[in-house]
Scaffold this motif. Sequence first.
Motif, PDB file in Angstrom:
ATOM      1  N   LYS A  21       3.791  -6.796   2.465  1.00  0.00           N
ATOM      2  CA  LYS A  21       3.498  -5.087   2.089  1.00  0.00           C
ATOM      3  C   LYS A  21       3.389  -4.695   0.780  1.00  0.00           C
ATOM      4  CE  LYS A  21       5.147  -1.600   3.964  1.00  0.00           C
ATOM      5  NZ  LYS A  21       6.723  -0.646   5.528  1.00  0.00           N
ATOM      6  N   SER A  22       4.489  -5.370   0.339  1.00  0.00           N
ATOM      7  CA  SER A  22       4.376  -4.341  -1.358  1.00  0.00           C
ATOM      8  C   SER A  22       3.621  -4.897  -2.202  1.00  0.00           C
ATOM      9  CB  SER A  22       6.074  -5.614  -1.685  1.00  0.00           C
ATOM     10  OG  SER A  22       5.870  -4.954  -2.963  1.00  0.00           O
ATOM     11  N   HIS A  26       0.889  -2.631  -3.648  1.00  0.00           N
ATOM     12  CA  HIS A  26       0.718  -2.004  -5.056  1.00  0.00           C
ATOM     13  C   HIS A  26      -0.510  -2.197  -5.706  1.00  0.00           C
ATOM     14  CE1 HIS A  26       4.921  -2.171  -7.364  1.00  0.00           C
ATOM     15  NE2 HIS A  26       5.498  -3.114  -5.955  1.00  0.00           N
TER      16      HIS A  26
END
Length: 70
Positions: A21-22, A26
């Motif tokens: 998810k991170s 981004h």
Amino acid sequence: MMTISKENTVIGFVGTGVMGKSMAGHLLRAGYQVLAYNRTKARAEELIQMGAREKTLRGNCKWYLIILNT
């Protein structure tokens, strides 16, 4: 040779837990097209709201990169 650009690159993520998810977030904020798949749809929901497309990855990505973090 293909040039990687925001316009011609679709990046698919299988697994949108904490790390996926991170990273996908981004890339979305940087303007890339992202396909997000997670076994549990709710885990991909925030990315979908950010603009990711929720689809199966088969047939939607030209290249696959598998990274195993152990």
